[in-house]
Design a protein around this motif. Sequence first.
Motif, mmCIF file in Angstrom:
data_model
loop_
_atom_site.group_PDB
_atom_site.id
_atom_site.type_symbol
_atom_site.label_atom_id
_atom_site.label_comp_id
_atom_site.label_asym_id
_atom_site.label_seq_id
_atom_site.Cartn_x
_atom_site.Cartn_y
_atom_site.Cartn_z
ATOM 1 N N TRP B 60 60.583 70.027 56.198
ATOM 2 C CA TRP B 60 60.774 71.089 55.016
ATOM 3 C C TRP B 60 61.913 70.971 54.304
ATOM 4 O O TRP B 60 61.818 71.086 53.255
ATOM 5 C CB TRP B 60 60.988 72.409 56.006
ATOM 6 C CG TRP B 60 62.320 72.416 56.986
ATOM 7 C CD1 TRP B 60 62.026 72.274 58.049
ATOM 8 C CD2 TRP B 60 63.573 73.065 56.452
ATOM 9 N NE1 TRP B 60 63.706 72.536 58.621
ATOM 10 C CE2 TRP B 60 64.447 72.741 57.533
ATOM 11 C CE3 TRP B 60 64.242 73.079 55.078
ATOM 12 C CZ2 TRP B 60 65.775 72.980 57.519
ATOM 13 C CZ3 TRP B 60 65.536 73.584 55.030
ATOM 14 C CH2 TRP B 60 66.400 73.438 56.369
ATOM 15 N N LYS B 61 62.948 70.191 54.868
ATOM 16 C CA LYS B 61 64.242 70.032 54.015
ATOM 17 C C LYS B 61 63.843 68.847 53.102
ATOM 18 O O LYS B 61 64.221 68.946 51.872
ATOM 19 C CB LYS B 61 65.236 69.607 54.788
ATOM 20 C CG LYS B 61 66.402 69.109 53.950
ATOM 21 C CD LYS B 61 67.737 69.202 54.999
ATOM 22 C CE LYS B 61 68.921 69.202 54.194
ATOM 23 N NZ LYS B 61 69.167 68.092 53.110
ATOM 24 N N TYR B 63 61.126 68.391 51.651
ATOM 25 C CA TYR B 63 60.193 69.023 50.887
ATOM 26 C C TYR B 63 61.030 69.871 49.827
ATOM 27 O O TYR B 63 61.010 69.897 48.572
ATOM 28 C CB TYR B 63 59.056 70.029 51.368
ATOM 29 C CG TYR B 63 58.213 70.605 50.487
ATOM 30 C CD1 TYR B 63 57.362 69.758 49.501
ATOM 31 C CD2 TYR B 63 58.228 72.088 50.216
ATOM 32 C CE1 TYR B 63 56.542 70.541 48.791
ATOM 33 C CE2 TYR B 63 57.343 72.737 49.282
ATOM 34 C CZ TYR B 63 56.665 71.724 48.538
ATOM 35 O OH TYR B 63 55.741 72.362 47.535
ATOM 36 N N ALA B 64 62.098 70.589 50.219
ATOM 37 C CA ALA B 64 62.901 71.304 49.684
ATOM 38 C C ALA B 64 63.614 70.453 48.547
ATOM 39 O O ALA B 64 63.980 70.839 47.448
ATOM 40 C CB ALA B 64 63.907 71.884 50.432
ATOM 41 N N ASP B 65 64.451 69.510 49.188
ATOM 42 C CA ASP B 65 64.861 68.330 48.209
ATOM 43 C C ASP B 65 64.312 68.006 47.197
ATOM 44 O O ASP B 65 64.469 67.723 46.063
ATOM 45 C CB ASP B 65 65.349 67.183 49.095
ATOM 46 C CG ASP B 65 66.717 67.679 50.117
ATOM 47 O OD1 ASP B 65 67.254 68.815 49.818
ATOM 48 O OD2 ASP B 65 66.830 66.938 51.130
ATOM 49 N N GLY B 68 63.835 70.423 44.519
ATOM 50 C CA GLY B 68 65.183 70.468 43.731
ATOM 51 C C GLY B 68 65.082 69.390 42.656
ATOM 52 O O GLY B 68 65.513 69.842 41.569
#
Lengths: 535, 306
Positions: B60-61, B63-65, B68
């Motif tokens: 999930w991180k 993907y979030a990165d 961004g």
Amino acid sequence: MRRLLSILLTCLLLAAAALPLTAYAAPTQELTFALNNVPDGIDPGITNNSFASPFLFNCFEGLVTTSTADGSLIPGNAESWTISDDGLTYTFTLREGLKWSDGSPLTSQDYLYAYKRVLTPETGAQYLNLLTDYIVGAQEYYEDAAAVDGLGIKAPDDRTLILTLKSPAPFYLSVLTMWTFFPVNQATIEANGDQWTNKPETYITNGPFRISENLLGERVVLEKNPEYYDADSVKLEKVTFRYILDLSTALMAYEAGDIDGTRGFPTSEFQRIRANVPGLVIKPSYGTTYYDINNAKAPYDNPLVRKALNLAVDRTAIIEEVIQTPATPAYGLNAPGYVVDGEDFVDGRPTFGMGPTADVEGARAALAEAGYPNGEGFPTMHLSYYTNDTVKKVVEALAAMFTENLGITVEISNEDWAVYYANVIAGNYDVGAMGWSADYLHPMTFLPLLATGDPNNVVGYSNPEYDALVEKARSINDPKEAMEVMRQAENIATAEYPLLYMYYGSQSMLMSPKVAGYYLDYSGNVLLKTAEVTE
Amino acid sequence: MRGYVLRRLAMMLVTLLMITALTFLLMHVVPGGPFTREKQIPAEVLAALERKYNLDDPLWKQYADYLGGLLRFDLGPSFKYTGKSVNDFLTAGFPYSAKLGMYTLVFVLLASIPMGIVAALRSGRWADMVLMAAATLGVTIPSFVIATFLLYLFAFRLGWAPTFGVDKWQGYILPIITLGGYSISFLARLMRSSLLEVMGQDYIRTARSKGISEVRVIVRHALRNALIPVVTVLGPTVANLLTGSFVIEKIFAIPGIGNHFVNSVTQRDYTTIMGMTVFYAAFLISMVFVVDLFYCLIDPRIQFDT
């Protein structure tokens, strides 16, 4: 009158002298060569990708290098070296006045920097093992940079580099020809980070050529590096590596005369090319094509079953009718090519019943002895391979041979390389297509493949006797003696048929007959240092 | 109108987000990673590489990165090619693909629409038969067959075009014909059937009965409506032509971006897979949107609710 005559005569003489000069125009020293694969990077410290070799081997040079005359190992940046009597300490003396392509001096400090960089985890060096397996303290330094004192790489002065090995490895000089051991320029790497390979002006090299233009996926242009110590031997002024990914297009461009050479061409055209197209270059490759057999899985854990498979293969038919390119049948892991005192490693090697054609009776007998007379009760064999046209044809031929000669059922499956390789590593296979192309010219590039615990031993073969002999051979200083031990080791393994041995292949490319002085080595590297256009 | 545009833009963003999420998930589910090479690399190097590219973060991180980065139009570094970013691939390759695509588009429009019109007006006669037979061939023969044939005949045998690349303008001719072949055939058939349908409508009969000249009937009344289906498929067609073709760029050795669509997948170059997907998806969605805006220009029956 006499004066007039003498003037006329002089003019005539001058004209005669000038004539051959005007009639003979020197050919422009420029070459366009097609490459069919884009490498994953051209940083010598990082990549292990063979597609990078045209750039790395022609733009850089290490301590020792390969002769473009006969492929032998010759001094490179190091003009000389000594090896201590115990075989552990290598002391190299660099040539005087070595320079980088930007004109700055190149010293042993650059080598020290390059090797430490390989030993830094953040670099992500894919050939890390070539250092950590051999050099004292390299693994420790990789794990903790504070352990620099114990590192067996020292540069006591600007022209001396000392490497200390964990145990004698008489073949280490050939390991040092690998690009992982090329120096890299600290200034440009610190200024540009991992972008340093992208632009010609930041790609500082130390070899015969440097890059003058780098268009991603289109072409890379090399120009002669005037700062190279042996620049006088470099004839080509410009080399254009043009990416033509489609092999048929590359062949067409070559035949139309639009390019001077191509690294690859469709193998299906081999016979026609050999008969009709000038410029075919063939070199036996120091590599072996084999099939992994899952030694850890029943019924393949039985050496008799593996013997039956090896005896059931008609290698000549596969070479002549399926792959249709020059190759010789393989009866062991080591490919021919390593020679000590005029004797090849494979000379006089026992074949353990394997032959150029299938020994159907012998194969059936072995299978019967293993408990599967006429293949009865033998579970369906899963024969897997990675997506590749040639491999596909070979697999189909193999399956037919197993079915016909052994009476077993074969199921073929295919995956792309990433999935396939992951499955092989995980042991999810019965029999699968594989091969090994040597990193350096020594049997030690092959033997660890069957050693217990080696990461590349994916067949699960394990024999303490074999392991002990391989380990012993590592530390024998005398090449002849080491060869005997390595032969013993290989024979012990081959007697148990851990692999399905297929053939030793060849490297081939097309280069216009007007080009001379280049060298295609056993790994398929194209060395252009002394290449020239002759007409 | 403004409300409609804003609503559409918001929907486009949601669509894109769903595409990125799905691609991201699928790509990580497929076995094999970006660092599976010819030979196995040591486990510690693999770990170092995963750390370098933050592949050891939770999914999930990652993907979030990635999202961004996307907001800053940063598609990330290529996992496969050391030192190159996905933006580098696009800036280097897209001009080639787009240029070839634009030329092809012009060629497609100039060829297919007249072909369709002639075939419709001469419906059932020999001109129609010949044109539609050609169009059927264009749709059914795979482009790599056409490409190889053209290359062999015109570049190799006759020497009229270069054997590879687009360094000279002649280099564009064969790729344009190959790339456009399918679209021409498809659009010509569409144009023909659409025009035939319109010509049978009541309002055409009315126009004719008013005594308007046949040319005027066709150009003013029939064509305008018959073009609507053509414009509809033009959106995806433009997106397809401009974002490059793997097969055609490979055979003609054109350094466009078509290559990356396929190779990034086989090489598990995660960021490149994502980058190419996002780029193509954004392009396609935008073209469909532009087409929808065009509708109101050619068809007065279509109006945007405000």
